[in-house]
Design a protein around this motif. Structure first.
Motif, PDB file in Angstrom:
ATOM      1  N   UNK A  99     -24.170  38.788  24.904  1.00 45.75           N
ATOM      2  CA  UNK A  99     -22.823  38.391  25.525  1.00 45.75           C
ATOM      3  C   UNK A  99     -22.761  38.707  26.844  1.00 45.75           C
ATOM      4  N   UNK A 100     -23.356  39.523  27.606  1.00 42.19           N
ATOM      5  CA  UNK A 100     -23.436  39.720  28.829  1.00 42.19           C
ATOM      6  C   UNK A 100     -23.333  38.565  29.773  1.00 42.19           C
ATOM      7  N   UNK A 101     -24.314  37.446  29.368  1.00 46.19           N
ATOM      8  CA  UNK A 101     -24.219  36.436  29.824  1.00 46.19           C
ATOM      9  C   UNK A 101     -23.372  35.244  29.724  1.00 46.19           C
ATOM     10  N   UNK A 102     -22.487  35.521  28.833  1.00 49.46           N
ATOM     11  CA  UNK A 102     -21.613  34.544  28.395  1.00 49.46           C
ATOM     12  C   UNK A 102     -20.165  34.893  28.885  1.00 49.46           C
ATOM     13  N   UNK A 103     -19.742  36.163  28.806  1.00 54.58           N
ATOM     14  CA  UNK A 103     -18.330  36.650  29.260  1.00 54.58           C
ATOM     15  C   UNK A 103     -18.133  36.515  30.664  1.00 54.58           C
ATOM     16  N   UNK A 104     -17.012  36.430  31.007  1.00 51.92           N
ATOM     17  CA  UNK A 104     -16.742  36.234  32.660  1.00 51.92           C
ATOM     18  C   UNK A 104     -16.718  37.584  33.194  1.00 51.92           C
ATOM     19  N   UNK A 105     -16.840  37.263  34.601  1.00 44.52           N
ATOM     20  CA  UNK A 105     -16.930  38.600  35.482  1.00 44.52           C
ATOM     21  C   UNK A 105     -15.994  38.665  36.489  1.00 44.52           C
ATOM     22  N   UNK A 106     -15.216  37.391  36.359  1.00 44.16           N
ATOM     23  CA  UNK A 106     -14.146  37.462  37.607  1.00 44.16           C
ATOM     24  C   UNK A 106     -12.903  37.275  36.703  1.00 44.16           C
ATOM     25  N   UNK A 107     -11.629  37.532  36.947  1.00 44.83           N
ATOM     26  CA  UNK A 107     -11.449  38.561  37.925  1.00 44.83           C
ATOM     27  C   UNK A 107     -11.879  39.950  37.721  1.00 44.83           C
ATOM     28  N   UNK A 108     -12.067  40.364  36.356  1.00 43.34           N
ATOM     29  CA  UNK A 108     -12.520  41.129  35.972  1.00 43.34           C
ATOM     30  C   UNK A 108     -13.630  41.285  35.133  1.00 43.34           C
ATOM     31  N   UNK A 109     -14.492  42.194  34.864  1.00 38.34           N
ATOM     32  CA  UNK A 109     -15.606  42.145  34.102  1.00 38.34           C
ATOM     33  C   UNK A 109     -15.189  42.399  32.892  1.00 38.34           C
ATOM     34  N   UNK A 110     -15.481  41.421  31.881  1.00 36.61           N
ATOM     35  CA  UNK A 110     -15.103  41.302  30.542  1.00 36.61           C
ATOM     36  C   UNK A 110     -16.345  42.138  29.458  1.00 36.61           C
ATOM     37  N   UNK A 111     -16.150  43.020  28.728  1.00 42.80           N
ATOM     38  CA  UNK A 111     -17.062  43.562  27.767  1.00 42.80           C
ATOM     39  C   UNK A 111     -17.127  42.902  26.421  1.00 42.80           C
ATOM     40  N   UNK A 112     -18.049  42.936  25.684  1.00 44.61           N
ATOM     41  CA  UNK A 112     -17.715  42.365  24.350  1.00 44.61           C
ATOM     42  C   UNK A 112     -17.031  43.379  23.439  1.00 44.61           C
ATOM     43  N   UNK A 113     -16.210  42.935  22.670  1.00 48.58           N
ATOM     44  CA  UNK A 113     -15.577  43.876  21.772  1.00 48.58           C
ATOM     45  C   UNK A 113     -15.955  43.573  20.421  1.00 48.58           C
ATOM     46  N   UNK A 114     -16.048  42.478  19.818  1.00 48.95           N
ATOM     47  CA  UNK A 114     -16.470  42.117  18.524  1.00 48.95           C
ATOM     48  C   UNK A 114     -17.021  40.889  18.683  1.00 48.95           C
ATOM     49  N   UNK A 115     -18.115  40.783  17.592  1.00 50.34           N
ATOM     50  CA  UNK A 115     -18.803  39.351  17.356  1.00 50.34           C
ATOM     51  C   UNK A 115     -18.372  38.957  16.069  1.00 50.34           C
ATOM     52  N   UNK A 116     -18.083  37.519  15.909  1.00 54.36           N
ATOM     53  CA  UNK A 116     -18.246  37.193  14.571  1.00 54.36           C
ATOM     54  C   UNK A 116     -18.642  35.716  14.253  1.00 54.36           C
ATOM     55  N   UNK A 117     -18.732  35.202  13.027  1.00 50.40           N
ATOM     56  CA  UNK A 117     -19.304  34.116  12.719  1.00 50.40           C
ATOM     57  C   UNK A 117     -18.165  33.242  12.190  1.00 50.40           C
ATOM     58  N   UNK A 118     -18.142  31.838  12.731  1.00 52.56           N
ATOM     59  CA  UNK A 118     -17.231  30.900  12.302  1.00 52.56           C
ATOM     60  C   UNK A 118     -17.696  29.670  12.201  1.00 52.56           C
ATOM     61  N   UNK A 119     -17.526  28.906  11.007  1.00 49.34           N
ATOM     62  CA  UNK A 119     -18.242  27.466  10.872  1.00 49.34           C
ATOM     63  C   UNK A 119     -19.599  27.332  11.526  1.00 49.34           C
ATOM     64  N   UNK A 120     -20.481  28.560  11.273  1.00 54.29           N
ATOM     65  CA  UNK A 120     -21.804  28.262  11.654  1.00 54.29           C
ATOM     66  C   UNK A 120     -22.092  28.734  13.155  1.00 54.29           C
TER      67      UNK A 120
END
Lengths: 356, 427
Positions: A99-120
């Protein structure tokens, strides 16, 4: 002439009333409205605690940082040679991008909270302040579970001590002991019982009956932390709940039960048709008290978990003390305030407690 | 009504003034100090000596929380309120930069003459913009406590690397458990989520050649192979050679396990040395201390700790507050604390003092450990050291409890630090 006189008198009395209200009003302003206004104001600034650093107005930025959430789709990792999705040989599942490569870093750093599956597809929820969102979750779970258990147990205890038996007065007094213990003291006491070695009561017991090896770290393992705290709170506050419910039970006139008896209603029917409906107002008051109290829980979390896991109030404390972010801490305070307000309104609406 | 209020105010004012006048002949000072081990008793003892020397002055010792973070919380509340209730504060070696604005410049109160007697590095650490905001009181460095009797019993050498420590700990633990002590563990240390974990983890990482989180050029260095390996190694200790509860242990918790004779090795500060040798303790005379084991760098590392005394700017008697701070940090009290509580003096000469060496034979042997201790990155990251440290220990704690793997925990830590400090990431 006489009418004039009386209205003069009324005006005079009214003025006197205002004058007499002034001290109370002043005190209210000083101890409630002023600090509250101060907190609201500083939640819009970047004020630093115990510092002479210049404070500037930053609008809603504190709230934005605390509450920002985002959902991103996690792409599967692709093998560069074959162009196929990489399957983990151990688990047989598709490997996804960190997730580190996917979540935005601007204007704040987003950290992963929860991962889940939906429709594959695999998604990740990111948050700019995961600690706060988690503290919100912790507080809500703590509140809902502990208040629910306390109500059920409290109701049971109240029904028991409301019935006639020898030593009832004694029982009612003894019942209150856990509630009389200062929270910090009882939290310390439980901390000892939760000791991660066989010094602790629970580890000793569980080891004796062969459940564990006697080394369970109740307060360090995330799966045991909330249940442990809920146990402490239930132990401590059930008596309070029982007391309030008992007061409600005593208001129910005995004749109703006698009449029900004559009409042939059994005990269960009596409970659901007489006791529960008539108990509703006192139950509502007790629930409101406990819920609002539990929502701002601080001491149990602070003593037993400190920085391992936060409630909203203890996260507020750490933002203020360790982080010295007074602005941010104020914003958290305001959010707690609003949340409690919403809960109070909800209760009043749902349970129909009117101010008649 | 108005008149009544005025009268009330005047009476109140007169009352306060008269109280102040009566209070004048007696000077009351308050020193806020720690209560870890024997600290409180020793501070009280020193306060009594000060009272004897200066009749008419009374010194009260305020006992403060054990955990440094909690203590800081308490201090900040006093300082925010500009409270005159505390005159002298015991401050951690990482705080002077952050709190300097609240303290007196001790150079203005005669510290000039004595400053040279102390370790230069600590004096520099406590000097902010040319002002000496705190007097060095005692210095600390992480040490490895080991049970000589158990090493002999299992025919083991004193471990010099972390791997050797792991092996020795495992051997002793297996043996002792088989012999019937089910509660025995190989190695105890500070793994709770607090400043102490920052100290411990810095030692693993630095000794493994993984740097100091943020280097002195203000570059973030934490995400590197060596650091990841070091944190991973510690994560594997939990439940293996260290109790699962180590992730909730602070100094005193580790000491309890150690003094009950339930651990072969302990990482702790020097204060635990004299406590374990007290009469009646099961481990008395059976242990010694050594430098912490080495990692890939080939050398062991010890985190620099220690506490200083600062005089509050908001004191009613600044002159006396400074005087008390200087007295407490002076040779007489430091010697008392060294001989009775094995608190490491910051005065160089005391390391050659016979009485001090007799009480703490390891002082001479480990002099280099104390002088070469690794500082936490508090100067590079000031005034945001606390947040830096918090992000760091939370990340490490997540690895210890198994919630995150070391690699992604440190990868996020790097980004978090970049976000917080706005420093570049080192190559």
């Amino acid at each position: 002439m006489s009418r004039n006189n009386s209205s003069d008198l009324a005006k005079e009395e009214q003025r006197l009333a205002y004058k007499l209200l002034i001290p109370a009003f002043l005190i209210l302003i000083i101890i409630a409205i002023y600090p509250l206004g101060q907190v609201f104001y500083s939640s819009f600034t970047d004020r630093e605690f115990a510092s002479s650093k210049e404070t500037s107005f930053i609008g809603l930025q504190n709230y934005d940082k605390l509450l920002s959430l985002t959902i991103k789709k996690l792409p599967a990792e692709i093998d560069e040679e074959t162009g196929q999705k990489i399957i983990n040989p151990d688990t047989g599942k598709v490997e996804y991008e960190n997730p580190i490569r996917v979540l935005p870093r601007k204007p704040y750093l987003y950290r992963p909270l929860q991962e889940f599956n939906l429709f594959g597809n695999r998604y990740v929820i990111g948050s700019a302040d995961t600690d706060f969102i988690k503290s919100l979750y912790n507080t809500l779970v703590f509140t809902i579970v502990s208040v629910l258990l306390e109500t059920i147990l409290g109701l049971g205890i109240a029904l028991v001590v409301n019935s006639e038996f020898k030593g009832r007065g004694m029982m009612r007094a003894v019942m209150l002991v856990p509630w009389a213990v200062i929270t910090v003291v009882s939290a310390r006491m439980w901390e000892w019982m939760f000791e991660p070695s066989r010094i602790g009561l629970f580890n000793m017991l569980f080891e004796k009956i062969g459940l564990t090896e006697g080394n369970t770290a109740f307060l360090s393992m995330s799966e045991y932390q909330l249940p442990s705290l809920i146990a402490v709170d239930v132990w401590k506050t059930t008596p309070f709940m029982a007391l309030l419910i008992l007061a409600g039970l005593q208001l129910i006139p005995n004749e109703l039960y006698e009449a029900a008896e004559v009409d042939g209603a059994n005990k269960v029917k009596q409970f659901f048709n007489i006791t529960l409906p008539l108990l509703k107002p006192s139950l509502a008051v007790a629930l409101i008290f406990r819920t609002l109290d539990a929502l701002r829980v601080f001491d149990v979390f602070q003593v037993m978990l400190a920085q391992k896991r936060y409630s909203m109030a203890s996260y507020n404390y750490f933002q203020l003390i360790s982080g010295r972010n007074m602005g941010m801490a104020s914003a958290i305070g305001v959010i707690i305030f609003i949340l409690i307000f919403v809960f109070a309104l909800l209760y009043i609406k749902v349970l129909g407690v009117e101010t008649e | 009504m108005k008149k009544g209020l005025t009268v009330l105010l005047v009476v109140g004012l007169l009352f306060t003034i008269s109280l102040n006048i009566f209070a004048q002949d007696d000077i009351e000072l308050t020193i806020a100090g720690g209560a870890v081990g024997e600290e409180l008793q020793l501070t009280q003892k020193a306060a009594e000596i000060f009272e004897e020397k200066h009749p008419g002055v009374s010194v009260e010792v305020l006992s403060t929380p054990d955990l440094a973070n909690d203590r800081l919380g308490l201090y900040l509340q006093f300082l925010e309120a500009e409270s005159p209730n505390v005159d002298v504060y015991q401050v951690d070696v990482i705080w002077p930069g952050d709190l300097a604005q609240h303290f007196l410049d001790l150079y203005e109160y005669g510290a000039e003459e004595v400053a040279d007697e102390h370790f230069q590095a600590i004096v520099e650490n406590n000097t902010v913009d040319g002002k000496l905001v705190a007097m060095p009181w005692f210095t600390d460095a992480g040490l490895l406590y080991y049970r000589q009797d158990l090493l002999d019993k299992y025919d083991l050498e004193l471990p010099e690397t972390w791997e050797e420590l792991e092996r020795a700990a495992k051997t002793i633990q297996t043996g002792e458990r088989a012999a019937g002590n089910q509660d025995f563990w190989g190695f105890v240390w500070q793994g709770n989520a607090y400043e102490g974990l920052t100290c411990d983890a810095l030692e693993w990482i630095h000794s493994n050649g993984g740097g100091t989180i943020v280097n002195s050029d203000k570059e973030i260095t934490i995400y590197n192979e060596k650091a990841v390996a070091a944190v991973e190694m510690a994560g594997n200790w939990v439940g293996h050679i260290s109790p699962p509860g180590v992730t909730g242990m602070a100094e005193e918790d580790a000491r309890k396990v150690w003094e009950a004779g339930n651990a072969a090795f302990m990482r702790n500060w020097p204060y635990a040395y004299s406590l374990g040798n007290q009469e009646g303790k099961v481990i008395a005379g059976k242990y010694d201390v050594a430098p912490l084991p080495a990692g890939d760098s080939g050398n062991g590392s010890a985190t620099l700790g220690g506490w200083n005394l600062a005089a509050s700017k908001y004191s009613d008697n600044p002159k006396w507050a400074a005087k008390l701070a200087l007295f407490m940090a002076g040779e007489e009290v430091q010697k008392l604390r060294a001989t009775e509580g094995s608190f490491n003096p910051t005065i160089k000469d005391l390391y050659e003092d016979e009485d001090v060496l007799k009480a703490n034979p390891f002082f001479g042997k480990l002099y280099d450990v104390f002088t070469n201790a690794v500082a936490r990155p508090s100067t590079q990251t000031a005034p945001q050291y606390n947040q830096t440290s918090e992000l760091f220990f939370q990340a490490v704690h997540n690895v210890l409890t198994g919630e995150e793997d070391a690699d992604s925990a440190l990868a996020y830590l790097e980004l978090d630090l970049q976000d917080l400090l706005d420093y570049p990431i080192a190559d």
